[in-house]
Design an enzyme around this catalytic site. Structure first.
Site, mmCIF file in Angstrom:
data_model
loop_
_atom_site.group_PDB
_atom_site.id
_atom_site.type_symbol
_atom_site.label_atom_id
_atom_site.label_comp_id
_atom_site.label_asym_id
_atom_site.label_seq_id
_atom_site.Cartn_x
_atom_site.Cartn_y
_atom_site.Cartn_z
ATOM 1 N N THR A 195 -7.458 -16.244 5.823
ATOM 2 C CA THR A 195 -6.655 -15.009 5.311
ATOM 3 C C THR A 195 -5.197 -14.955 5.647
ATOM 4 O O THR A 195 -5.166 -15.257 6.789
ATOM 5 C CB THR A 195 -7.368 -13.941 5.640
ATOM 6 O OG1 THR A 195 -8.645 -13.610 4.936
ATOM 7 C CG2 THR A 195 -6.695 -12.431 5.466
ATOM 8 N N GLY A 249 -14.934 -11.093 9.088
ATOM 9 C CA GLY A 249 -14.521 -9.679 8.810
ATOM 10 C C GLY A 249 -15.508 -8.680 9.325
ATOM 11 O O GLY A 249 -15.066 -7.677 9.528
HETATM 12 N N1 ASP Z 1 -11.257 -12.130 7.137
HETATM 13 C C1 ASP Z 1 -11.696 -12.641 5.996
HETATM 14 C C2 ASP Z 1 -12.793 -11.973 5.467
HETATM 15 O O1 ASP Z 1 -13.655 -11.500 6.169
HETATM 16 C C3 ASP Z 1 -11.784 -14.087 5.949
HETATM 17 C C4 ASP Z 1 -10.570 -14.720 6.391
HETATM 18 O O2 ASP Z 1 -10.006 -14.585 7.481
HETATM 19 O O3 ASP Z 1 -10.468 -15.420 5.629
HETATM 20 O O4 ASP Z 1 -13.254 -11.726 4.046
#
Ligand code: ASP
Length: 336
Positions: A195, A249
Site C-alpha cells: 500500500t 490490514g
Molecule cells: N494494508 C493493506 C490492506 O490490508 C495491504 C497493503 O499494505 O498493501 O489492504
C-alpha cells in the site's frame, strides 16, 4: 529503484540507502512514503511542497502518481480479489481533521481524488462500492474498462491454481511463504501487498496524509482493509503528528493502528518509538501468529521528525526533504 533492487543492494551490505538512525532533528517541508516506490511518489509531492504548496495537495499529487503507474498493489493495475476484480481503497486527511475515503471502488482510476471529493463535497467521510463509483462518475471521474494488467493476470492465474484463502501472511524477503498468497512471492522479491501511504509537512507547518491501495491480493470480494479507514491506515492530528501503515490490514484495524501511533506521539514518544509501541501491541496479542505477519507503521511529528517500525524485516520507506532523498530500512521487532 524497485524493491527487488533495494533488497539486492541491502543483502550486499550497500548502506548508503539507509541511515543508522532517522530520529534526528526535524525538517520542513518534508514528505515520507511507504516502500521504495515512495521515491517517485515523493518526487511528485515535492514539486508542490518546494513551491510552498499545501501538504494536502502534495499528498494527493503523490498518490495520483502511483495510481497512474502499473503497481502490484495500487490502482487499477493492481492485483484483483479472488473473483478477479480489482477493488480500490483510499483515504485522505488534512490539518483540520477533514477527511474523506472510498472503499471497494471499481473501474475508477484515481480513488485518492474521489476520496478528496468525498471530503470536500459531502457531509460524509466514507463511500463504498457501487455508491462510491456512482459518486465518482457524477463528479466527472470516467468509468474505465475492468481489464486486468498483464502482471495482475499472470499473478491471478497462478493464484487460481490453488485458490487458497487464509488471512495470514506475509513476510517480505521470503519467497517460501506458507500463507495463502505464497504464489505471489515471485523470484524478483515482489510481494502481494505494498500500500502507498504518504505523509507531508508543508512550509506552513501543516500536516496531511493520503493512502491508496488495491488492498490484499486475492481477498474475498468486499473485504476492506485498513487503508481507507481513518485511524487505522491513516491518521493526522496537526497538533501532534501523522501516521500511516502497510501490511495486514486486519491487524492494523484491530488496534486502531495509526490513531494509536499518533496518541503515543502525543504522550511525547518519538515517531519511531510510537511506531514500535504500536507494533508491540500487535505482536503481544499473538506472538506466534505475528511470526507470519507483516505490518509496518510510518510516522512524522509536527517538527518533521520521522520514524518507522515493522513486525518483520523488509519494510522500507522513502523520504524527501531539502536535505535527503532516499530509502530507509525500517527497524523491526521479530526475527524469524
Ligand atoms: N494494508 C493493506 C490492506 O490490508 C495491504 C497493503 O499494505 O498493501 O489492504
Amino acid at each position: 529503484m524497485n524493491r527487488k533492487n533495494f533488497l539486492k543492494l541491502s543483502s550486499l551490505g550497500f548502506s548508503s540507502l539507509a541511515l543508522p538512525s532517522f530520529t534526528k532533528a526535524g525538517q520542513k517541508p518534508i514528505v515520507i512514503a511507504t516502500w521504495d516506490s515512495g521515491m517517485a511518489v515523493n518526487a511528485a509531492a515535492w514539486e508542490i511542497l518546494a513551491a510552498n504548496g499545501r501538504s494536502l495537495d502534495a499528498v494527493e499529487a503523490g498518490a495520483l502518481k502511483i495510481e497512474d503507474t502499473i503497481d502490484c498493489c495500487v490502482g487499477l493495475g493492481g492485483y484483483p480479489d479472488r473473483d478477479g476484480i480489482v477493488t480500490l481503497d483510499a483515504c485522505i486527511m488534512d490539518e483540520h481533521a477533514n477527511c474523506g475515503a472510498v472503499a471497494g471502488l471499481e473501474q475508477i482510476k484515481h480513488p485518492i481524488s474521489v476520496a478528496r471529493k468525498v471530503m470536500e463535497k459531502t457531509p460524509h467521510i466514507m463511500l463504498v462500492g457501487n455508491g462510491a463509483q456512482q459518486f465518482a462518475v457524477e463528479n466527472g471521474f470516467p468509468k474505465v474498462s475492468s481489464t486486468l494488467s498483464p502482471e495482475a493476470t499472470a499473478a491471478y492465474k497462478e493464484w487460481l491454481v490453488k485458490s487458497e484463502y487464509k488471512p495470514i501472511l506475509n513476510i517480505e524477503n521470503k519467497k517460501q511463504n506458507n500463507g495463502p498468497f505464497a504464489p505471489n512471492f515471485f523470484d524478483d522479491g515482489s510481494a502481494n501487498h505494498d500500500t502507498m501511504g504518504l505523509l507531508a509537512l508543508d512550509m506552513a507547518g501543516n500536516l496531511s496524509g493520503a493512502v491508496t491501495t488495491s488492498g490484499m491480493a486475492f481477498k474475498i470480494h468486499g473485504r476492506v482493509g485498513d487503508s481507507s479507514i481513518i485511524g487505522a491506515g491513516l491518521f493526522v492530528d496537526n497538533e501532534v503528528g501523522a501516521a500511516t501503515s502497510s501490511g495486514v490490514g486486519e491487524e492494523v484495524i484491530r488496534i486502531c493502528g495509526t490513531h494509536l501511533v499518533v496518541e503515543f506521539m502525543r504522550q511525547g514518544l518519538s515517531p519511531e518509538l510510537a511506531c514500535k509501541k504500536a507494533i508491540e501491541r500487535i505482536v503481544k496479542k499473538d506472538p506466534e501468529k505475528a511470526k507470519s505477519l507483516q505490518v509496518g507503521f510510518l510516522a512524522i511529528n509536527k517538527k518533521g521528525v520521522y520514524g518507522a517500525y515493522s513486525i518483520q524485516k523488509g519494510f522500507v520507506f522513502s523520504v524527501k526533504s531539502g536535505h535527503e532523498n532516499r530509502v530507509h530500512a525500517s527497524k523491526y521487532l521479530v526475527s524469524v
